[in-house]
Scaffold this motif. Structure first.
Motif, PDB file in Angstrom:
ATOM      1  N   ASP A   1     -66.338 -39.828  -0.211  1.00 26.76           N
ATOM      2  CA  ASP A   1     -67.036 -39.507   1.039  1.00 26.76           C
ATOM      3  C   ASP A   1     -66.895 -38.010   1.272  1.00 26.76           C
ATOM      4  O   ASP A   1     -65.803 -37.522   1.576  1.00 26.76           O
ATOM      5  CB  ASP A   1     -66.388 -40.236   2.220  1.00 26.76           C
ATOM      6  N   TYR A   2     -67.978 -37.267   1.120  1.00 32.92           N
ATOM      7  CA  TYR A   2     -67.879 -35.810   1.235  1.00 32.92           C
ATOM      8  C   TYR A   2     -69.153 -35.255   1.845  1.00 32.92           C
ATOM      9  O   TYR A   2     -70.256 -35.693   1.512  1.00 32.92           O
ATOM     10  CB  TYR A   2     -67.641 -35.167  -0.134  1.00 32.92           C
ATOM     11  N   MET A   3     -68.973 -34.258   2.722  1.00 35.60           N
ATOM     12  CA  MET A   3     -70.118 -33.610   3.354  1.00 35.60           C
ATOM     13  C   MET A   3     -69.662 -32.257   3.873  1.00 35.60           C
ATOM     14  O   MET A   3     -68.480 -32.056   4.172  1.00 35.60           O
ATOM     15  CB  MET A   3     -70.665 -34.475   4.497  1.00 35.60           C
ATOM     16  N   VAL A   4     -70.587 -31.327   3.999  1.00 40.98           N
ATOM     17  CA  VAL A   4     -70.301 -29.997   4.530  1.00 40.98           C
ATOM     18  C   VAL A   4     -70.967 -29.871   5.894  1.00 40.98           C
ATOM     19  O   VAL A   4     -72.117 -30.276   6.060  1.00 40.98           O
ATOM     20  CB  VAL A   4     -70.851 -28.894   3.599  1.00 40.98           C
ATOM     21  N   GLY A   5     -70.249 -29.327   6.862  1.00 40.99           N
ATOM     22  CA  GLY A   5     -70.855 -29.034   8.155  1.00 40.99           C
ATOM     23  C   GLY A   5     -70.827 -30.176   9.142  1.00 40.99           C
ATOM     24  O   GLY A   5     -71.298 -30.028  10.267  1.00 40.99           O
ATOM     25  N   ALA A   6     -70.308 -31.340   8.743  1.00 38.33           N
ATOM     26  CA  ALA A   6     -70.204 -32.493   9.633  1.00 38.33           C
ATOM     27  C   ALA A   6     -69.243 -33.488   9.013  1.00 38.33           C
ATOM     28  O   ALA A   6     -69.025 -33.466   7.800  1.00 38.33           O
ATOM     29  CB  ALA A   6     -71.571 -33.136   9.847  1.00 38.33           C
ATOM     30  N   PRO A   7     -68.641 -34.374   9.840  1.00 42.77           N
ATOM     31  CA  PRO A   7     -67.735 -35.382   9.266  1.00 42.77           C
ATOM     32  C   PRO A   7     -68.497 -36.274   8.293  1.00 42.77           C
ATOM     33  O   PRO A   7     -69.628 -36.685   8.578  1.00 42.77           O
ATOM     34  CB  PRO A   7     -67.268 -36.172  10.491  1.00 42.77           C
ATOM     35  N   PRO A   8     -67.907 -36.589   7.140  1.00 41.48           N
ATOM     36  CA  PRO A   8     -68.599 -37.458   6.178  1.00 41.48           C
ATOM     37  C   PRO A   8     -68.701 -38.879   6.700  1.00 41.48           C
ATOM     38  O   PRO A   8     -67.821 -39.365   7.396  1.00 41.48           O
ATOM     39  CB  PRO A   8     -67.704 -37.377   4.940  1.00 41.48           C
ATOM     40  N   THR A   9     -69.790 -39.540   6.358  1.00 37.31           N
ATOM     41  CA  THR A   9     -69.957 -40.948   6.693  1.00 37.31           C
ATOM     42  C   THR A   9     -69.160 -41.778   5.698  1.00 37.31           C
ATOM     43  O   THR A   9     -69.357 -41.644   4.495  1.00 37.31           O
ATOM     44  CB  THR A   9     -71.440 -41.340   6.619  1.00 37.31           C
ATOM     45  N   PRO A  10     -68.234 -42.636   6.159  1.00 36.91           N
ATOM     46  CA  PRO A  10     -67.416 -43.413   5.210  1.00 36.91           C
ATOM     47  C   PRO A  10     -68.269 -44.326   4.342  1.00 36.91           C
ATOM     48  O   PRO A  10     -69.297 -44.840   4.787  1.00 36.91           O
ATOM     49  CB  PRO A  10     -66.507 -44.224   6.138  1.00 36.91           C
TER      50      PRO A  10
ATOM     51  N   ASN B   1     -59.094 -42.849   6.884  1.00 38.07           N
ATOM     52  CA  ASN B   1     -60.320 -43.547   7.287  1.00 38.07           C
ATOM     53  C   ASN B   1     -61.526 -43.217   6.401  1.00 38.07           C
ATOM     54  O   ASN B   1     -62.663 -43.517   6.758  1.00 38.07           O
ATOM     55  CB  ASN B   1     -60.653 -43.255   8.749  1.00 38.07           C
ATOM     56  N   THR B   2     -61.288 -42.584   5.243  1.00 38.08           N
ATOM     57  CA  THR B   2     -62.364 -42.343   4.277  1.00 38.08           C
ATOM     58  C   THR B   2     -61.885 -42.729   2.881  1.00 38.08           C
ATOM     59  O   THR B   2     -60.682 -42.845   2.620  1.00 38.08           O
ATOM     60  CB  THR B   2     -62.801 -40.867   4.266  1.00 38.08           C
ATOM     61  N   PHE B   3     -62.862 -42.900   1.988  1.00 38.68           N
ATOM     62  CA  PHE B   3     -62.571 -43.296   0.611  1.00 38.68           C
ATOM     63  C   PHE B   3     -62.521 -42.079  -0.303  1.00 38.68           C
ATOM     64  O   PHE B   3     -63.287 -41.126  -0.139  1.00 38.68           O
ATOM     65  CB  PHE B   3     -63.664 -44.237   0.088  1.00 38.68           C
ATOM     66  N   TRP B   4     -61.618 -42.136  -1.292  1.00 34.32           N
ATOM     67  CA  TRP B   4     -61.472 -41.068  -2.268  1.00 34.32           C
ATOM     68  C   TRP B   4     -61.670 -41.632  -3.679  1.00 34.32           C
ATOM     69  O   TRP B   4     -61.318 -42.763  -3.975  1.00 34.32           O
ATOM     70  CB  TRP B   4     -60.067 -40.448  -2.241  1.00 34.32           C
ATOM     71  N   ALA B   5     -62.168 -40.777  -4.551  1.00 36.48           N
ATOM     72  CA  ALA B   5     -62.063 -40.901  -6.012  1.00 36.48           C
ATOM     73  C   ALA B   5     -62.229 -42.322  -6.542  1.00 36.48           C
ATOM     74  O   ALA B   5     -61.277 -42.938  -7.013  1.00 36.48           O
ATOM     75  CB  ALA B   5     -60.714 -40.342  -6.451  1.00 36.48           C
ATOM     76  N   PRO B   6     -63.440 -42.872  -6.515  1.00 38.20           N
ATOM     77  CA  PRO B   6     -63.655 -44.227  -7.034  1.00 38.20           C
ATOM     78  C   PRO B   6     -63.747 -44.267  -8.551  1.00 38.20           C
ATOM     79  O   PRO B   6     -63.839 -43.247  -9.224  1.00 38.20           O
ATOM     80  CB  PRO B   6     -64.994 -44.614  -6.396  1.00 38.20           C
ATOM     81  N   ALA B   7     -63.737 -45.483  -9.077  1.00 43.31           N
ATOM     82  CA  ALA B   7     -64.000 -45.749 -10.493  1.00 43.31           C
ATOM     83  C   ALA B   7     -64.783 -47.046 -10.555  1.00 43.31           C
ATOM     84  O   ALA B   7     -64.615 -47.927  -9.710  1.00 43.31           O
ATOM     85  CB  ALA B   7     -62.705 -45.868 -11.279  1.00 43.31           C
ATOM     86  N   VAL B   8     -65.657 -47.185 -11.552  1.00 43.14           N
ATOM     87  CA  VAL B   8     -66.465 -48.392 -11.645  1.00 43.14           C
ATOM     88  C   VAL B   8     -66.620 -48.796 -13.107  1.00 43.14           C
ATOM     89  O   VAL B   8     -66.797 -47.949 -13.984  1.00 43.14           O
ATOM     90  CB  VAL B   8     -67.843 -48.196 -10.970  1.00 43.14           C
ATOM     91  N   ILE B   9     -66.500 -50.100 -13.377  1.00 44.28           N
ATOM     92  CA  ILE B   9     -66.667 -50.633 -14.731  1.00 44.28           C
ATOM     93  C   ILE B   9     -67.473 -51.925 -14.664  1.00 44.28           C
ATOM     94  O   ILE B   9     -67.628 -52.529 -13.602  1.00 44.28           O
ATOM     95  CB  ILE B   9     -65.317 -50.927 -15.421  1.00 44.28           C
ATOM     96  N   GLU B  10     -67.974 -52.351 -15.835  1.00 43.85           N
ATOM     97  CA  GLU B  10     -68.629 -53.636 -15.965  1.00 43.85           C
ATOM     98  C   GLU B  10     -67.741 -54.539 -16.814  1.00 43.85           C
ATOM     99  O   GLU B  10     -67.313 -54.155 -17.904  1.00 43.85           O
ATOM    100  CB  GLU B  10     -70.004 -53.473 -16.610  1.00 43.85           C
ATOM    101  N   MET B  11     -67.445 -55.736 -16.301  1.00 42.46           N
ATOM    102  CA  MET B  11     -66.524 -56.653 -16.982  1.00 42.46           C
ATOM    103  C   MET B  11     -66.794 -58.056 -16.457  1.00 42.46           C
ATOM    104  O   MET B  11     -67.074 -58.227 -15.260  1.00 42.46           O
ATOM    105  CB  MET B  11     -65.073 -56.209 -16.710  1.00 42.46           C
ATOM    106  N   ASN B  12     -66.689 -59.044 -17.337  1.00 40.25           N
ATOM    107  CA  ASN B  12     -66.874 -60.442 -16.928  1.00 40.25           C
ATOM    108  C   ASN B  12     -68.240 -60.668 -16.268  1.00 40.25           C
ATOM    109  O   ASN B  12     -68.363 -61.423 -15.291  1.00 40.25           O
ATOM    110  CB  ASN B  12     -65.752 -60.885 -15.978  1.00 40.25           C
ATOM    111  N   ASN B  13     -69.264 -59.956 -16.763  1.00 40.46           N
ATOM    112  CA  ASN B  13     -70.633 -60.101 -16.246  1.00 40.46           C
ATOM    113  C   ASN B  13     -70.769 -59.714 -14.776  1.00 40.46           C
ATOM    114  O   ASN B  13     -71.649 -60.236 -14.060  1.00 40.46           O
ATOM    115  CB  ASN B  13     -71.144 -61.532 -16.451  1.00 40.46           C
ATOM    116  N   LYS B  14     -69.915 -58.828 -14.319  1.00 44.54           N
ATOM    117  CA  LYS B  14     -70.061 -58.266 -12.977  1.00 44.54           C
ATOM    118  C   LYS B  14     -69.447 -56.878 -12.951  1.00 44.54           C
ATOM    119  O   LYS B  14     -68.887 -56.403 -13.954  1.00 44.54           O
ATOM    120  CB  LYS B  14     -69.418 -59.174 -11.922  1.00 44.54           C
ATOM    121  N   PHE B  15     -69.566 -56.226 -11.827  1.00 45.45           N
ATOM    122  CA  PHE B  15     -69.083 -54.853 -11.695  1.00 45.45           C
ATOM    123  C   PHE B  15     -67.826 -54.823 -10.826  1.00 45.45           C
ATOM    124  O   PHE B  15     -67.725 -55.560  -9.828  1.00 45.45           O
ATOM    125  CB  PHE B  15     -70.167 -53.968 -11.086  1.00 45.45           C
ATOM    126  N   TYR B  16     -66.882 -53.973 -11.246  1.00 38.06           N
ATOM    127  CA  TYR B  16     -65.624 -53.786 -10.526  1.00 38.06           C
ATOM    128  C   TYR B  16     -65.558 -52.340 -10.047  1.00 38.06           C
ATOM    129  O   TYR B  16     -65.696 -51.411 -10.853  1.00 38.06           O
ATOM    130  CB  TYR B  16     -64.433 -54.076 -11.433  1.00 38.06           C
TER     131      TYR B  16
END
Length: 489
Positions: A87-96, A130-145
């Motif tokens: 969640d990142y933005m310049v000039g205003a609080p980022p939307t979570p 109250n905001t999210f940082w540094a995600p990761a995403v993979i595909e496994m077991n026929n769905k996404f994590y």
């Protein structure tokens, strides 16, 4: 008089012809600095040059493209590439809600939306974040994590959670905690910055961590997507002396051609000196050694000198440059390799973009990246005539993480370098360039010439908005050199 006039006119004609011949001969003798014969350049990535800072799009999310991307994680599924980011933005609080972008070509990006609209109750209570940082995403077991971080700034009160979805664009269902850390607990690691990597047997692992305690790797249960041993922080694979020596944002990729796992991490401060380093190992759990055989676990005073620098803050001519070039993601797609990272415009150090760079491989199996952002280029055969001309080059020293400005060098015919009899260049393969640069300040017991083994590739010159050739590679100490040929107008 008529005879004299004819003689004068004849002499004048002969003189003009001689002068013209001399000028033509002189011109023919000059090196053709713009000889790009046989080279196919990528198409322009946009109709007009893209601004590094554009306040007009601040509240127009559909026009964000690469703007406001931070801590990106990249995945390819079907015909699309997706980047999930902080969640990142310049000039205003980022939307979570973890930003999502997608593209079909790694060049033209569109903003998709967000995952969630607020941090979970468990994550908020544990960290007060109250905001999210540094995600990761993979595909496994026929769905996404999807793995995400929530953290209290400057403390080890951190939380890695997980969500799943049948579709890469959601909706996502939060599955709760994967691992969490807290001030005063029995762990060393800080539970942020997860990345999930499959080893060559298909076993998933989570690599994670930061300044606090270093980088760890732990085995993932393939059935649940969570840690196989939830109470074990895993194996330490990278560490620096103390909190004054920044390290975070780990990623790992495997290259079957070299049979090595490559760890990347980011050093120093995210607003300016941020830079990407790498090391490799035959085992996914390490130990990881850099080009100079230095172990990435180093808590001594020498920990400033670990890791082979791949990307650092830089400025080519005709541009203010980029800094904060860190927190990378890695991608292999159809045998091609790419590195993405944050980049902050020098005009406004809080204005962050997504940069995508093509990875090429040295002859001894190390990744290096293009000095220019990806625009669709491919490796091609180059000729000596293509190399002759004026170049800018940027050295990425391991000891200095400040912004590095380009310098000029002129490569002439027959391997000569302008005004430098002790330096030389030579093509040693289809697109391999050996550049030997004399160093008059070298210590008596060190190299008087730095010899760089470089890959030459076509690229898009983002600073001058034209196609050109670039080079990237390392010297005998593992120090990276970038270069870009200047188009003679």
């Amino acid at each position: 008089m008529k005879r004299k006039t004819k003689l004068i006119l004849f002499s004048l004609g002969v003189f003009i012809i001689l002068i013209s011949a001399v000028l033509v001969g002189f011109k023919l003798m000059q090196p053709k600095f713009n000889d790009f014969s046989g080279i196919k350049f990528p198409s322009p990535p946009a109709r007009e040059p893209i601004q590094n800072v554009n306040t007009d799009i601040l509240y127009k999310e559909k026009e964000w493209t690469t703007n406001f991307t931070h801590d990106g994680a990249i995945i390819k599924t079907a015909d699309w590439y997706y980047v999930f980011s902080t969640d990142y933005m310049v000039g205003a609080p980022p939307t979570p809600g973890i930003q999502i972008r997608k593209t079909k070509d790694l060049i033209h990006w569109e903003f998709v939306g967000r995952v969630f609209d607020h941090v979970s109750t468990e994550g908020l209570e544990w960290t007060k974040g109250n905001t999210f940082w540094a995600p990761a995403v993979i595909e496994m077991n026929n769905k996404f994590y999807l793995y995400y971080s929530v953290s209290e700034v400057g403390k080890r009160n951190s939380y890695i959670g997980m969500a799943t979805s049948a579709s890469i664009e959601g909706p996502w269902e939060d599955k709760g905690v994967v691992f969490k850390s807290q001030e005063g607990d029995n762990y060393t690691v800080n539970a942020i910055d997860p990345d999930i990597i499959f080893d060559k047997q298909g076993q998933p692992w989570m690599v994670y961590g930061s300044y606090f305690g270093g980088i760890f790797i732990s085995k993932i249960d393939k059935n649940t997507g969570k840690l196989e041993n939830p109470a074990d922080e895993g194996t330490l694979i990278a560490q620096r002396k103390n909190m004054s020596f920044g390290i975070e944002g780990p990623e790992i990729m495997y290259n079957p051609d070299t049979d090595y796992y490559y760890l990347t991490v980011s050093y120093e401060w995210l607003e300016d000196t941020y830079n990407v380093r790498t090391a490799r190992s035959k085992s996914i759990t390490g130990p990881y050694f850099d080009y100079n055989e230095k172990d990435m676990v180093d808590s001594t005073d020498e920990s400033f000198n670990t890791g082979t620098k791949l990307v650092g803050s830089y400025a080519f001519d005709n541009d203010n440059g980029w800094q904060g070039t860190g927190h990378n993601g890695l991608l292999e797609a159809d045998g091609e390799y790419f590195l993405i990272h944050n980049a902050r415009a020098v005009e406004d150090i809080y204005w962050s973009h997504l940069h995508v760079r093509k990875i090429v491989w040295t002859e001894d199996g190390w990744p290096v990246v293009s000095p220019e952002r990806f625009a669709g280029e491919t490796e091609q055969k180059v000729s000596e005539e293509n190399i002759i001309g004026n170049w800018e080059h940027i050295l990425l020293p391991r000891y200095d993480d400040s912004l590095q400005a380009s310098k000029q060098i002129q490569l002439l015919k027959n391997g000569r370098i302008m005004d430098d009899e002790k330096s030389s260049w030579k093509l040693t393969g289809e697109n391999l360039l050996k550049l030997s640069i004399y160093n008059p300040d070298a210590a008596p017991d060190s190299y008087s010439n730095s010899t760089y083994n470089l890959k030459v590739i076509p690229a898009w010159d983002w600073e001058n908005w034209n196609g050109t050739l670039v080079f990237t590679g390392m010297d005998q100490d593992g120090t990276v050199l970038w270069g870009k040929k200047q188009l003679e107008k």
